[in-house]
Design a protein around this motif. Structure first.
Motif, PDB file in Angstrom:
ATOM      1  N   LEU A  52       0.824  -1.202   0.000  1.00 19.93           N
ATOM      2  CA  LEU A  52       0.000   0.000   0.000  1.00 19.93           C
ATOM      3  C   LEU A  52       0.859   1.253   0.000  1.00 19.93           C
ATOM      4  N   ALA A  53       0.291   2.322  -0.508  1.00 21.77           N
ATOM      5  CA  ALA A  53       0.955   3.628  -0.476  1.00 21.77           C
ATOM      6  C   ALA A  53       0.210   4.516   0.515  1.00 21.77           C
ATOM      7  N   PHE A  54       0.852   4.820   1.644  1.00 19.76           N
ATOM      8  CA  PHE A  54       0.341   5.783   2.613  1.00 19.76           C
ATOM      9  C   PHE A  54       0.943   7.135   2.234  1.00 19.76           C
ATOM     10  N   SER A  55       0.108   8.151   2.064  1.00 24.57           N
ATOM     11  CA  SER A  55       0.620   9.406   1.502  1.00 24.57           C
ATOM     12  C   SER A  55       0.224  10.625   2.324  1.00 24.57           C
ATOM     13  N   PHE A  56       1.190  11.517   2.444  1.00 23.19           N
ATOM     14  CA  PHE A  56       0.912  12.886   2.887  1.00 23.19           C
ATOM     15  C   PHE A  56       1.075  13.771   1.662  1.00 23.19           C
ATOM     16  N   ILE A  57       0.060  14.598   1.371  1.00 22.69           N
ATOM     17  CA  ILE A  57       0.101  15.501   0.227  1.00 22.69           C
ATOM     18  C   ILE A  57      -0.163  16.910   0.736  1.00 22.69           C
ATOM     19  N   GLY A  58       0.840  17.753   0.671  1.00 19.88           N
ATOM     20  CA  GLY A  58       0.696  19.111   1.188  1.00 19.88           C
ATOM     21  C   GLY A  58       2.054  19.706   1.495  1.00 19.88           C
ATOM     22  N   THR A  59       2.049  20.878   2.071  1.00 17.06           N
ATOM     23  CA  THR A  59       3.301  21.558   2.426  1.00 17.06           C
ATOM     24  C   THR A  59       3.780  21.082   3.794  1.00 17.06           C
ATOM     25  N   LEU A  60       5.052  20.734   3.884  1.00 13.88           N
ATOM     26  CA  LEU A  60       5.646  20.285   5.145  1.00 13.88           C
ATOM     27  C   LEU A  60       6.172  21.484   5.922  1.00 13.88           C
TER      28      LEU A  60
ATOM     29  N   ASP B 122      -3.156   5.065  -1.558  1.00 13.89           N
ATOM     30  CA  ASP B 122      -4.216   4.202  -1.026  1.00 13.89           C
ATOM     31  C   ASP B 122      -4.815   4.771   0.247  1.00 13.89           C
ATOM     32  N   VAL B 123      -3.970   5.335   1.106  1.00 13.10           N
ATOM     33  CA  VAL B 123      -4.401   5.926   2.370  1.00 13.10           C
ATOM     34  C   VAL B 123      -3.798   7.324   2.455  1.00 13.10           C
ATOM     35  N   LEU B 124      -4.607   8.296   2.864  1.00 11.24           N
ATOM     36  CA  LEU B 124      -4.141   9.672   2.983  1.00 11.24           C
ATOM     37  C   LEU B 124      -3.949  10.031   4.448  1.00 11.24           C
ATOM     38  N   LEU B 125      -2.824  10.673   4.749  1.00 12.88           N
ATOM     39  CA  LEU B 125      -2.479  11.039   6.122  1.00 12.88           C
ATOM     40  C   LEU B 125      -2.694  12.534   6.294  1.00 12.88           C
ATOM     41  N   PHE B 126      -3.758  12.882   7.006  1.00 12.34           N
ATOM     42  CA  PHE B 126      -4.076  14.293   7.222  1.00 12.34           C
ATOM     43  C   PHE B 126      -3.308  14.775   8.452  1.00 12.34           C
ATOM     44  N   MET B 127      -2.174  15.398   8.196  1.00 11.18           N
ATOM     45  CA  MET B 127      -1.281  15.852   9.253  1.00 11.18           C
ATOM     46  C   MET B 127      -1.253  17.368   9.259  1.00 11.18           C
ATOM     47  N   THR B 128      -1.524  17.941  10.418  1.00  7.66           N
ATOM     48  CA  THR B 128      -1.490  19.397  10.528  1.00  7.66           C
ATOM     49  C   THR B 128      -1.123  19.797  11.938  1.00  7.66           C
ATOM     50  N   GLY B 129      -0.613  21.013  12.090  1.00 13.10           N
ATOM     51  CA  GLY B 129      -0.326  21.542  13.404  1.00 13.10           C
ATOM     52  C   GLY B 129      -1.527  22.278  13.948  1.00 13.10           C
ATOM     53  N   GLY B 130      -1.473  22.610  15.222  1.00 15.30           N
ATOM     54  CA  GLY B 130      -2.570  23.339  15.835  1.00 15.30           C
ATOM     55  C   GLY B 130      -3.748  22.449  16.134  1.00 15.30           C
ATOM     56  N   ALA B 131      -4.794  23.054  16.688  1.00 20.89           N
ATOM     57  CA  ALA B 131      -5.959  22.264  17.056  1.00 20.89           C
ATOM     58  C   ALA B 131      -7.250  23.028  16.813  1.00 20.89           C
ATOM     59  N   LYS B 132      -7.786  23.634  17.849  1.00 25.16           N
ATOM     60  CA  LYS B 132      -9.133  24.195  17.844  1.00 25.16           C
ATOM     61  C   LYS B 132      -9.419  25.129  16.684  1.00 25.16           C
ATOM     62  N   TYR B 133      -8.441  25.928  16.286  1.00 30.06           N
ATOM     63  CA  TYR B 133      -8.706  26.970  15.298  1.00 30.06           C
ATOM     64  C   TYR B 133      -8.232  26.600  13.888  1.00 30.06           C
ATOM     65  N   VAL B 134      -7.727  25.384  13.712  1.00 27.27           N
ATOM     66  CA  VAL B 134      -7.114  25.010  12.432  1.00 27.27           C
ATOM     67  C   VAL B 134      -8.003  24.032  11.662  1.00 27.27           C
ATOM     68  N   THR B 135      -8.386  24.422  10.456  1.00 26.53           N
ATOM     69  CA  THR B 135      -9.088  23.510   9.557  1.00 26.53           C
ATOM     70  C   THR B 135      -8.150  23.073   8.426  1.00 26.53           C
ATOM     71  N   THR B 136      -7.501  24.022   7.780  1.00 25.69           N
ATOM     72  CA  THR B 136      -6.678  23.890   6.578  1.00 25.69           C
ATOM     73  C   THR B 136      -7.557  23.635   5.352  1.00 25.69           C
TER      74      THR B 136
END
Length: 444
Positions: free
Chosen positions: A251-259, A334-348
């Protein structure tokens, strides 16, 4: 498209606009395009391309191809004082009196407006006023950051007596990643934000949590605050084919976005490694697509900070993908990894694109992230119990099981849900409100 005897005219202040690839540029592009498609005569004031090329080093020329040709686009100048490192490019005043030039720059920040993009804000004000006197605008919208755009909109509103709207792509005085004040007590940004918010006809926010924070801070303007979610762009994210069920292939686990440094990258990588060590989905890989930060000249430093300067078995940094080709990255995942910083105020904005792909999504972020409200009804969402790599490993393994099953009925449910979050769907109500506002003012 609506047909009217006179098109309503919009002045849109968006410092970051194609070909810039800065965070939030797609919200700006979609807003300008949508208003034009709905019959508005739209002028966009953006930064000069030379700023994107020379200072941020982050451009994607392909983005300009998706800008509506009906837009009237101008680029008021910006002073490169803070970013210029070549002495040969210093002007006469700074070259001969560097200390005095620095004091003058600091004075303007403290006494005129507290934003490093002040010079552009002043130039945008002059350009907007010049154009308004020639052919009056009906509405002014400014998107921030930079918040010098808000200052310009406020000044233009006062001079022209036209309504203006401020769009908070990001918070100004709140650090949305740490839930702390960005500025100390007495900083002029507080005075200016209150002044502008009180005067604005409306303010837009990307989620309810951000609207609620600003409503509590500025209750006198709370009834004029709206939520306009980010959404995703069908023109750059066409429907991608779903993988067929397969129990054997890696499987391909992927993060797609700015690091960026605010993301829990360690939890993602260690969770992936622990999943493999537990014998789940052997041979699978972790693919990372995207830029290293928003400024090209920081890439080497950021790569080291993120621990990606040395090879990691199974982890592949595949670099940025031009936005018009982004569907190829999703198709390979196959699987997308939704990784982001912050919490309550962050949607992206990325969470909407992830859902549109119709694949299993694993959340890798602090509990309470604003994106959870959106993902809760997405049928292929996998939420770790915490950011502990062991919990992330479990969620990744379960998402991998769902990817192998590849149930087409569930995938269709996921895509149907995601279809309610296109950018244009999110802009519909605001554009209609804007149209009614202009019509009401015209009828007086």
């Amino acid at each position: 498209m609506r047909t009217e005897s006179r098109k309503p005219r919009l002045l849109y202040l968006a410092y970051f606009f194609p070909p810039s690839r800065a965070s939030g540029v797609f919200r700006a592009r979609a807003t300008a395009n949508y208003f034009a498609e709905q019959g508005w005569d739209v002028t966009v004031l953006k930064a000069p391309d030379s700023f994107y090329e020379k200072v941020t080093g982050s451009v994607d020329p392909a983005l300009t191809e998706a800008v509506d040709a009906r837009l009237d686009i101008a680029a008021p100048p910006v002073d490169h004082f803070l970013w210029e490192t070549d002495l040969r490019e210093y002007g006469w005043f700074r070259g001969n009196f560097p200390v005095l030039a620095k004091r003058w720059h600091t004075w303007k920040q403290e006494k005129i407006f507290p934003d490093k993009y002040l010079s552009w804000g002043l130039a945008a004000f002059r350009e907007g006023l010049r154009r308004h006197r020639r052919r009056p605008y009906d509405l002014i919208i400014a998107t921030g950051n930079p918040f010098a755009a808000f200052g310009s909109a406020w000044a233009l509103g006062r001079v022209t007596k036209r309504p203006f709207v401020i769009d908070y792509r990001d918070a100004w005085t709140l650090n949305q990643f740490t839930d702390e004040d960005t500025f100390g007590p007495g900083h002029p940004a507080w005075k200016w934000e209150r002044r502008i918010t009180r005067a604005a006809t409306a303010s837009l926010h990307v989620n309810d949590a951000m609207r609620e924070w600003h409503a509590a801070k500025y209750p006198e303007a709370a009834d004029r605050m709206q939520v306009v979610l980010n959404g995703w762009d069908p023109d750059v994210m066409p429907e991608t084919p779903l993988p067929a069920p397969n129990e054997d292939r890696p499987l391909a686990f992927s993060f797609i976005g700015t690091l960026t440094p605010v993301q829990p990258i360690d939890s993602m990588i260690e969770g992936y490694q622990q999943m493999l060590e537990a014998g789940r989905h052997p041979g699978s890989r972790l693919d990372l697509y995207g830029h290293m930060g928003f400024f090209a000249n920081n890439e080497a430093k950021l790569r080291a900070t993120l621990g990606l300067d040395e090879p990691i078995p199974g982890v592949n940094y595949l670099g940025p993908v031009p936005k018009p080709e982004i569907a190829t990255a999703y198709a390979a995942s196959d699987v997308l990894l939704f990784m982001t910083g912050g919490a309550k105020y962050v949607t992206t904005g990325k969470v909407f694109e992830y859902m549109a792909a119709g694949r299993p999504i694993v959340s890798i972020h602090d509990k309470g992230c604003a994106a959870e409200e959106l993902l809760r009804d997405y049928p292929l969402w996998f939420e770790p119990a915490s950011l502990d790599p062991a919990d992330v490993a479990v969620a990744m393994a379960e998402a991998g099981d769902a990817a192998r099953k590849a149930d087409p009925a569930v995938a269709e449910q996921a895509r149907t849900y995601a279809a309610t979050f296109t950018r244009y769907r999110q802009l519909e109500r605001f554009e209609q409100w804007s149209r009614e506002l202009v019509a009401e003012r015209s009828s007086r």
